[in-house]
Design a protein around this motif. Structure first.
Motif, PDB file in Angstrom:
ATOM      1  N   GLU A 143      61.124 -30.177  52.949  1.00 27.34           N
ATOM      2  CA  GLU A 143      61.264 -31.611  54.018  1.00 27.34           C
ATOM      3  C   GLU A 143      59.693 -31.590  54.676  1.00 27.34           C
ATOM      4  OE1 GLU A 143      64.992 -34.127  54.760  1.00 27.34           O
ATOM      5  OE2 GLU A 143      64.740 -32.502  56.402  1.00 27.34           O
TER       6      GLU A 143
ATOM      7  N   TYR B 260      57.718 -33.892  57.359  1.00 29.61           N
ATOM      8  CA  TYR B 260      57.590 -35.380  58.315  1.00 29.61           C
ATOM      9  C   TYR B 260      56.104 -35.670  59.342  1.00 29.61           C
ATOM     10  CZ  TYR B 260      58.646 -37.665  62.860  1.00 29.61           C
ATOM     11  OH  TYR B 260      58.714 -38.614  63.862  1.00 29.61           O
TER      12      TYR B 260
ATOM     13  N   GLU C 197      59.621 -36.630  53.803  1.00 29.66           N
ATOM     14  CA  GLU C 197      59.469 -36.711  52.177  1.00 29.66           C
ATOM     15  C   GLU C 197      60.980 -35.269  52.323  1.00 29.66           C
ATOM     16  OE1 GLU C 197      56.146 -37.242  50.841  1.00 29.66           O
ATOM     17  OE2 GLU C 197      55.965 -39.811  51.295  1.00 29.66           O
ATOM     18  N   ASP C 198      60.863 -35.485  50.507  1.00 28.66           N
ATOM     19  CA  ASP C 198      61.364 -34.203  50.429  1.00 28.66           C
ATOM     20  C   ASP C 198      59.998 -33.386  50.124  1.00 28.66           C
ATOM     21  OD1 ASP C 198      63.898 -34.933  50.398  1.00 28.66           O
ATOM     22  OD2 ASP C 198      64.252 -35.220  48.280  1.00 28.66           O
TER      23      ASP C 198
END
Length: 285
Positions: free
Chosen positions: A194, A196, A213-214
């Protein structure tokens, strides 16, 4: 700012490059690399020394220490009186580009373009490890220790800590910016899966905005870990260098861990500094 592009080789290099220059010390205008086939590993056959005192092969060797793969592009060029090598390397879904000072082969700038679609990456773990052998081997769970040291004594270190309290990741980027008269820190952190991003008020570090977000690139995360193992100059030293470069006060700034680069807005000028060497690499009005 004038950039003369006079040495460029496209495609995958052959096992031997031929330098079309005579003599032992030549300028960029005299050099030309030619090849007929488009396969194999890079080797400079006639290891001619440039006017900067280094050779193309030395530059290629240095680039391959930063990132393992196949060299696809080599350029020897000049920008505002500074000669440099620009080398592009491919490895699977990764494209790496490094810019080296031609005098001492220090890294001016480097960039990694990643294809985050790992579903299409059918290489096994051993192959992935081989692709990262020169950059991730020294990475550990304390990958951001050197970055933390670089920001120590400044409120930005508190901003990084505040972001990491909200997300377990290592620093990818931090900036100090202004919007409608209000200053804030923007901190980007990354984990294996991920990414951030959070904006924190510069006054009290309260959260203004945040996003998660991934991020499905294990190789990219390993490179970021490895980047944090490299020693960089402190933010305080970088500020002083930038302020002295244009003799003015700093308005905004950013640090990019992937590229080892500080960027400062100073008196209407943009000043870029190599975080590993402390060299001013660019000043834009």
């Amino acid at each position: 700012m004038k950039i003369n592009k006079n040495i460029l080789l496209g495609g995958v290099l052959t096992s031997a490059l031929v330098l079309g220059a005579c003599g032992s010390n030549v300028s960029a205008d005299d050099m030309e690399w030619e090849t007929e086939e488009r396969n194999g590993a890079v080797t400079v056959k006639d290891n001619v020394e440039t006017s900067a005192g280094t050779t193309a092969q030395e530059a290629v060797d240095k680039a391959l220490k930063e990132f393992d793969g196949t060299v696809t592009d080599v350029e020897y060029d000049e920008d505002d009186g500074v000669y440099y090598y620009n080398i592009e390397i491919e490895n699977g879904n990764d494209d790496f580009e490094v810019k080296l000072n031609a005098e001492n082969l220090s890294i001016i700038e480097q960039d990694l373009d990643r294809d985050d679609n790992d579903d299409n990456d059918d290489r096994d773990d051993n192959e992935v490890d081989a692709a990262e052998k020169n950059t991730a081997s020294s990475a550990n769970s304390k990958g951001d220790a050197k970055a933390a040291d670089a920001f120590g004594g400044d409120k930005s270190a508190e901003a990084i800590e505040a972001a990491q309290e909200r997300f377990d990741g290592i620093l990818e980027e931090i900036s100090y910016e202004e919007d409608d008269g209000a200053y804030y820190y923007e901190v980007k952190l990354e984990s294996e899966n991920e990414e951030y991003e959070v904006k924190l008020s510069a006054d009290n570090l309260s959260v203004v905005e945040e996003e998660l977000e991934d991020e499905n690139s294990e190789r990219g995360f390993k490179r970021l870990q490895a980047a944090h193992e490299e020693a960089i100059i402190s933010l305080e030293d970088a500020k002083q260098i930038a302020a002295e470069a244009v003799n003015s006060e700093i308005d905004e700034w950013k640090y990019d861990a992937d590229d080892f680069k500080y960027e400062f807005e100073v008196g209407g000028n943009e000043v870029k500094i190599n975080a590993k060497t402390g060299d001013v690499t660019e000043i834009d009005d």
